[in-house]
Design a protein around this motif. Sequence first.
Motif, PDB file in Angstrom:
ATOM      1  N   ARG A  96       0.933  -1.124   0.071  1.00 39.26           N
ATOM      2  CA  ARG A  96      -0.029   0.116   0.018  1.00 39.26           C
ATOM      3  C   ARG A  96       1.034   1.431  -0.089  1.00 39.26           C
ATOM      4  O   ARG A  96       0.617   2.238  -0.740  1.00 39.26           O
ATOM      5  CB  ARG A  96      -0.831   0.024   1.395  1.00 39.26           C
ATOM      6  CG  ARG A  96      -1.749   1.216   1.361  1.00 39.26           C
ATOM      7  CD  ARG A  96      -2.743   1.192   0.265  1.00 39.26           C
ATOM      8  NE  ARG A  96      -3.691   2.735   0.453  1.00 39.26           N
ATOM      9  CZ  ARG A  96      -4.366   3.083  -0.527  1.00 39.26           C
ATOM     10  NH1 ARG A  96      -4.178   2.621  -1.677  1.00 39.26           N
ATOM     11  NH2 ARG A  96      -5.337   3.842  -0.310  1.00 39.26           N
ATOM     12  N   ALA A  97       1.785   1.245   0.728  1.00 42.95           N
ATOM     13  CA  ALA A  97       2.786   2.281   0.795  1.00 42.95           C
ATOM     14  C   ALA A  97       3.305   2.583  -0.660  1.00 42.95           C
ATOM     15  O   ALA A  97       3.430   3.875  -1.116  1.00 42.95           O
ATOM     16  CB  ALA A  97       4.044   2.196   1.755  1.00 42.95           C
ATOM     17  N   VAL A  98       3.958   1.653  -1.260  1.00 42.77           N
ATOM     18  CA  VAL A  98       4.614   1.565  -2.305  1.00 42.77           C
ATOM     19  C   VAL A  98       3.459   2.163  -3.384  1.00 42.77           C
ATOM     20  O   VAL A  98       3.801   3.061  -4.330  1.00 42.77           O
ATOM     21  CB  VAL A  98       5.233   0.182  -2.792  1.00 42.77           C
ATOM     22  CG1 VAL A  98       5.633   0.418  -4.509  1.00 42.77           C
ATOM     23  CG2 VAL A  98       6.212  -0.211  -2.052  1.00 42.77           C
ATOM     24  N   ALA A  99       2.308   1.781  -3.380  1.00 39.64           N
ATOM     25  CA  ALA A  99       1.279   2.002  -4.563  1.00 39.64           C
ATOM     26  C   ALA A  99       0.946   3.653  -4.091  1.00 39.64           C
ATOM     27  O   ALA A  99       0.662   4.387  -5.468  1.00 39.64           O
ATOM     28  CB  ALA A  99       0.020   0.959  -4.311  1.00 39.64           C
ATOM     29  N   LEU A 100       0.791   3.987  -3.097  1.00 33.95           N
ATOM     30  CA  LEU A 100       0.451   5.653  -2.839  1.00 33.95           C
ATOM     31  C   LEU A 100       1.522   6.192  -3.060  1.00 33.95           C
ATOM     32  O   LEU A 100       1.473   7.370  -3.924  1.00 33.95           O
ATOM     33  CB  LEU A 100       0.211   5.768  -1.238  1.00 33.95           C
ATOM     34  CG  LEU A 100      -1.164   4.928  -0.715  1.00 33.95           C
ATOM     35  CD1 LEU A 100      -1.186   5.087   0.606  1.00 33.95           C
ATOM     36  CD2 LEU A 100      -2.379   5.971  -1.502  1.00 33.95           C
TER      37      LEU A 100
END
Length: 1437
Positions: free
Chosen positions: A1328-1332
Motif C-alpha cells: 500500500r505504501a509503494v502504491a500510494l
Amino acid sequence: MQDVRSGVDTLAQALSPSEVAQSEAENASEHTEYVMFNDHSTAVVETQTRSPTVTFVQLSRYYPISHSLCLSRPCSFPIFPRSSYPDIVYPVQFSCPFLSVMSFQRPPPSPNHDDLDPQYEHLPFYQQPPTSGHAAGVIAVPTEINPLIVECDFATLPTRQTLFLAQTDMSFQAPPPSIQVATGHDVLTEEAPTSSSPTAETASSHPTHALSAPPQPNVFANNLSRDALLAYAYHLYGIAGQPLAGLTSLPLANPLPAQSVPEQVYKLQLLPLLITLRSLHPQDTAVEAMSNIGTTMRAMGRNDQAYEWWWKAIQIRPTYWDAIVGDFIHFNDLALKSAKENLFSMLLSAAQNTQDSEHSDILYRRILDVCTFVQEQSVEENGRIRSQVMIEDLHRLQKVYFTSATVRAMDDDTQQDAVRDYFRGIEVTLCQPPPSVHTDTYTIRELILATFVAGYLVQSATDGPVPAEVLESIGKPPGTSLGMILTSDFDIFRTVKLFGDQLLRALLRIGGNTLPFLLLLPDHVSRLPTLLFQMSGGVLPAICSTTPQGLGLERPSDSAVQQTNSMTSTLLLALAKRCQDLPVSDITIPGFQDTLNVNHSLAITFYYLALSLTPTPSTYNNMGIILSMTSSTSSYDIGATSVPLDGYTLARVYYNIGLQLEPSHPHLLTNLGSLYKDQGKLEEAIRLYLRAISVKPDFDIALANLGNAVKDTGRTWEAIEYYRRAVDLNPNLPEALCGLVNSMASVCDWRGWDALADDGFGVDSLGNVSSLGSPRTAAPGYMQRVKTICQSQLDAAYFQNVHCVRASHTIEGWINWLELAFGRPLRSQEQHHWRALIGLFYGRIDHVRQYVNEAGFVIRFLHWLHPRLQRQWYLKAQPYSDLFLRPPFPRTMTPPIVPSILPFNTFTYPLPPRMVRLISHRNDLRISYTTLSQPWLPKHVYPPPSPAINGVLNIGYVSNDVNNHPLSHLMFSVFGFHDKQRFKIFLYTTSPWDGSVYRQKMSKDADVFVDASSWSTQQIVEHIVQHNIHILINLGGYTKGTRNDVFTTRPCPIQMQLMGYAGTLGAGWCDYLVCDPISCPEDLCANAYWRKRRARPSSSNTDVPLDLYASIDPEDLTDDWVFVEKFVYMPHTFMVTDHKQSYRTDENLSPEQRVLTPVTALWLDEETRRMQMRLQIFPDISYKTIVFANFNQLYKVDPSIYAVWLRILSRVPNSILWLLRFPVAAEEHLLRSAALWAGAEVASRVRFTDVAQKEAHIHRARVADLFLDTVECNAHTVTADVLWSGTPVLTFPKHRHKMCSRVATSMVHATGFGNQMVVHSLQEYEDRAVALAQSLVYTPSTDKDGTPIVRGQGELIDLRRNIFLNRDRMPLFDTVRWTRNIEKAYQEAWRRWVEGTQFEQSDEWEECTGPEKQSGSIWVKDEEPYDIVQYDDSQFT
C-alpha cells in the motif's frame, strides 16, 4: 602368617578403624624385642631385617647410657627442654615452637665413656663420641620452647655406636603387656599379643638385644610424650602442604630425598604416628588421634575412611567438636563453610558436588545421624545442656543444630523439622545453669513473646505508652514504663511463661489475628538484651555459671559471649530469612495452640534479636530490606513533636547505621540508593550506586539498579553500559536483562533479538537479519529470554502468600461480608456457590498446578466488595459507618511479586494476551497491597457521595501530566467545554508546575483545581471523599508518576481509566476503560467473556474456581480475553484532541473564517506552504522525491517494521525516510541496520532531524507525503498531529489484544477516510505504501500571480486534500462533540451504580431490562450529525 604391614600399599589399605581392628587380630602372635638402657629407658625396635628408625626414647633423669644400636636410618626423639639451663648454646636459629632439624657439633673426647664430660653437662641431649674416633654429634635444644620432636640422621655413623640421652624430672607409667610402635614404613598393632615373650625366631635373629617380656614401666604413656607426639603430628600435617617457616621436614644430613608429596608424608610418617599414639593413649588421646587420622584421610581424598574414623571418635566422645564442626562455620545461602576440615564440611561438600542423587541422600543422612546423636548426648529432654558441654563450647553445639536444620531445609518434606532444629539451637541458650529448677527452662515461644513485651517497653521511652492490653495481660498496671521495669526485680521470661496465653491473645488482637509489627529504632534494639536477660546481666543465661553461693549468675568470658551471641544470631537470621521468603506462610511453633500465621512481623522480630546480639553491617542491611517492604507506621517523639515513622524511613536509618560500621559495604550502599531512587532522588541514588560499584565492580544488582536510575533521568542510552555489565556477570538477573532489552530497544539497537513466532523476524548478535528457525538464532535471544524470565516471575506468585485467605477470616467471616454486599442473607444457591469457592482455600489445594494466587484473590475480593458496600451505604442514606466495615487487610500477606517487565513495556514487546494481562494485574496487586495495608485507612469503606444535587455530578480528574505534556496538549480545552450546568469538574494534579501555559488555562477551566503534588495519598483521598466526587477519572494508568494508590482505596464508587494509558490496568478498582470498538474489541473484555461462557448450555459459574461472578480471575489460563475493566465505548474514537482550538496558526483562520474561504484557495495556500517548508528542511532533495516519515519516539520502532520501511525505500528509489533523533543515540544503530539489511544506498536515504517544539512539529509534519506508522505500538498523539497537518497515515492494527497497536486505526477512521489508511498485514502495508507513493506525481506550475509552485496529483494527494480540507468537520478534531459524548457516559455509569444494575447477578441486575442486561459496556451514541466532504482532483485542476 603374612604380614599386613609389608609395604606402603599395604599400609594405605589398612586405614579404617575396622581394618585396623582386623589387623590387630591377625597379628596377635607377632612380638617386639625390648632393648634396655641401664634400667631407665626402653627403645622399641621391631624385628625386621631392614634397619629401623628408633621412634621413641626417654629417660627419667640426666643419666649416661652405654649401649650399642645399629642405626642407619633417621630416628625421631622427643626431647623435653630443661628450663634450668639458661646458658644453652644454639647451633642454629629457631623461629617455631618445635624443631624438626638440628645440626651436629663435635664435642671433645672424654676418657671415660661412662661419665659425661662436665663441660657438656648443661646440654639436655648429648651423644658421646665413640672410642673409634668416628664422628659423633650433639643436639642442642632451646629451653624456652614446648616439648618437641627432633629428627636425627645417624646414617653416617658407624653401625655400632654409643648413644647418650638425658632428661630431668620425668615420671613413668606402667606399660601394657606388649606394645608395638609405628616406624617409618609400618603400622604396628595396638593390642598386646597373647604372649609377651618374643618367639624363638625373633630372639635368635637379635640375640644381643633380646629380653624376654621385661616387666618394665610404659615410658610412652605419659602426658608429656603424648603432647610431643601430637605436636609432631600437627607438624607433619602442616609440612605436607607447605613447610612451616624456619623448618625443614627432615634432618639436614638425611641422605634420602625428603617426601614432598603430601600423600607420601601422610602415609609414611603421619598415619603411623597417629595410630601409634592411639595405641599408647587409649583413654585420653585416642579420640584426638582418631580425629586426626580422619583429617589425614580427608586430605588424602579417602572420604569414606575419613568418615569412619571421625564417626568412631564422635561415638566415643560426642563433644569432640573438632571432629564434628571444626573451628568456624557460618550461614551462607544454606551452605556450610569451615576453616578446618571436619566431618560436616566433608560430607556437605561431597553431597553438593556429586551428581548421584542417591549418594547425595546417603551423605545427608549421615550428617543428620551425627547431628541427632550429638544432640541426644548433649541436651536433656527438658532442653538443658548436659554437664559435659562446656560453656565455651555451647556455640559449637548450636552449630550442630544449625547444620541439621540446614540439611533438613533442603527437603520439602522436612521443612518443619528444619524450623524445629533452628528453634532448639536457640533454646539451649535460654536455660539457666544449675541449680535453677525445671520451670526456668524456656522455649522459642517465650523468646518471641518476651521480645514483644521488651520491644513495647523500650519503644515506650520515645513512642508513647505500652498498649494497655499488653500490660494487663502480664499483670502490670496501665502506664507501666521502661524505667519502672528496670528498677524492679522483673524477670520477663518467667512473666511471659506464666501469662503466655493471655499475652498471646492480646498480641493477636492488636495485630489482627497475627503478631503485630514493632517498628524499633536501632537504639531500641540495642537495649533488648538488657531487658530480656536482666537476671543474667544482659547475657544469654546458658553461658553463665552459678555463683558459689548459688545466689546469682556469673558472667562468662568475653570470647564465650561473643561466640555464643554470634551463633545465636546466625540461627535467628536463618529463621528470619525463612519467615521472609518461605512459600509456605505458616510455621508451627511449639507452645502455640495453633499454627502461627507468619508475616514480616515475625521475621522482623528475629532480625531485631539477631541484631541486638551481634550488630553487623550485613544484619543492618537485611533489617533495612525487610523494613522497606513494610507498610506499617509508627511515630516517635522529639521533644514535644511527634515524628511519623514508616518502614521506608526506618529502613534508611538502619542502612545509614550499617554504613557507619562499614562505609564501603556495597549492599548497604546499593539498598540505600534504591530507597532514594524510589523517592525520586535519582542523583543521590546514582552517587550511592557508583560508590557500591567502585567497591565491588562485579556487583550485578548495583549495576542493574544504576542502569535503572540513569534510565529514569532520561539518559536511556547511557544506562545500556551498566545493564550490559550486569548481564555479563549474571545473564539471568531479571532487572538487568529486562533493563538492557528495554534500553537497547529505545535506541533501536536490536542486536541479539531473536526471531519470534508472530512474524519470524529476528536479528542476530552482529545485527544481521535472521528468520525464525535460522541456525544463527538457535540459542534464545534477548526477547525469548525476557519472556522466559517474565513467565518464571509470574509463576513465582503461586508459591507466595499461601494460606493468607484462611489466615484472614473463617469461611463464615467471608460469608458475612458477602451478605453485607448483597444487603440480605445469601440464598441457598448463592450459599453453595460461595462456600464452595471460598472453601477451596480451607482444604488441600495445589497452588502451582491450579494457578492459585491467594494474595490476588484477597485483593480482588476487597476491590469487588468495596463499591457494593458503598452502594448499600448509599441506599441507607444514613451514617452507618460501623455497619459497612471493610475486611481487615491480612497482616500475614507479603508484598506480591512484580515482574521485571513493566506494563508500559508490553506496548512494544510481542507478548501473548495472558502475559500482558498478568503483568498489569501483578502491578495492581503490589500497589493495592501497599495502600490497603496502610494504618491510616478507616475501618469502614469510604462513604459514598450524596446524591447529585440538581442532577450535577462531581467529576474528579487525577493526572500527573498537567504541564507541557502530550496529555495536556490533547485535553487542553476539555475541562472548559464541560457543561457546568450538569457537571462540576475537579482537577487534581500530582506533579509540580513546569511553568508552561498549559496548567494556567486548565486550572482556570476546572471548577476546582487542586495542586496535590506535595500531598500524601491520605490527604488526596480524604479531599476526594469530603468533596463528594461521584466519578473519579484516572488520566495516567501505568505511566510515570501516576497515583494509582489513590484509586486503590476506592474513595468514590465509580472509577474510570481515560486517555493516558492505552491498555488494561488489570485492576479491580477500575470499573471502566474509556475506549471504542476499534481499539478494544468487545470480546476481549472479561465481562463479555463471562457472558459468553455463561450462555453456553453446559457452562456454570464455577468453571473457573476463583471468579467473583462476572469478575473473572486474571490468573485464568486462557488468551481469549485481556481487559479486566468494562468498556465505555465512545463513538468515532476514544482519543480526544485539541488541535482545532490550539494549532491554527498555519492558516491564521478561525473555523468560521475557514468555512467562508473557498476550498481552492485553502488548498493552493497549503501546497505553497508545504513546498516552502520542504525546501527549508530538505534543501538537497528534488521536488519529485517522495518523503516517507515517522515522528514517533524511536522506542516504538521494532526491527520487523523497520525492515518493511527499508523495503519500501528499495521499491521506491526516489524516496527518503524522515525520522527524528528521538533519541539521538538511535541514529547510528538505525543507519547501521539499514546498511546491513538494505545496502549503503538505501541507508543513505534514511534522514534524521532534531525534535522540534510542539507547534513547529505539527506545522512541519505537512512536509511528509506519507506517515508510516509503527505497528507494535502506534503513534497516538503524533497521529493527531500528522492528520491535522493533512498528511495521510498508513497504519496496521497488528494485535487484537493490544489497544496500543489499534489506536491509530481508531483515529484515522474518525477522519472519515480510514479505509484508505488501514491495512491488515505487513505485506499489505508495504504494498500500500509503494502504491500510494507511485501514484504521486509532482509537476511544476504557477499560481494565478505567476509565482512558480509545485502541484501534486494522484491518490495520495487526493487523500491529503480531503483530510486537510475536512479537518474542522471530522469528529477526530471535534473536542466539544467528544466532551458531550463522554458526559453521556458519566451519566449512564452513575445511573447503573445507583440502580445497582452495574453489578452482574445482583438482584437489581437480574430484574433489569436495560442495555446493561445485554452488555456490561456502556455504548455512547452520538446523535449530532457531521458532514465530511469528498473532494476530487477535478475541482482543483
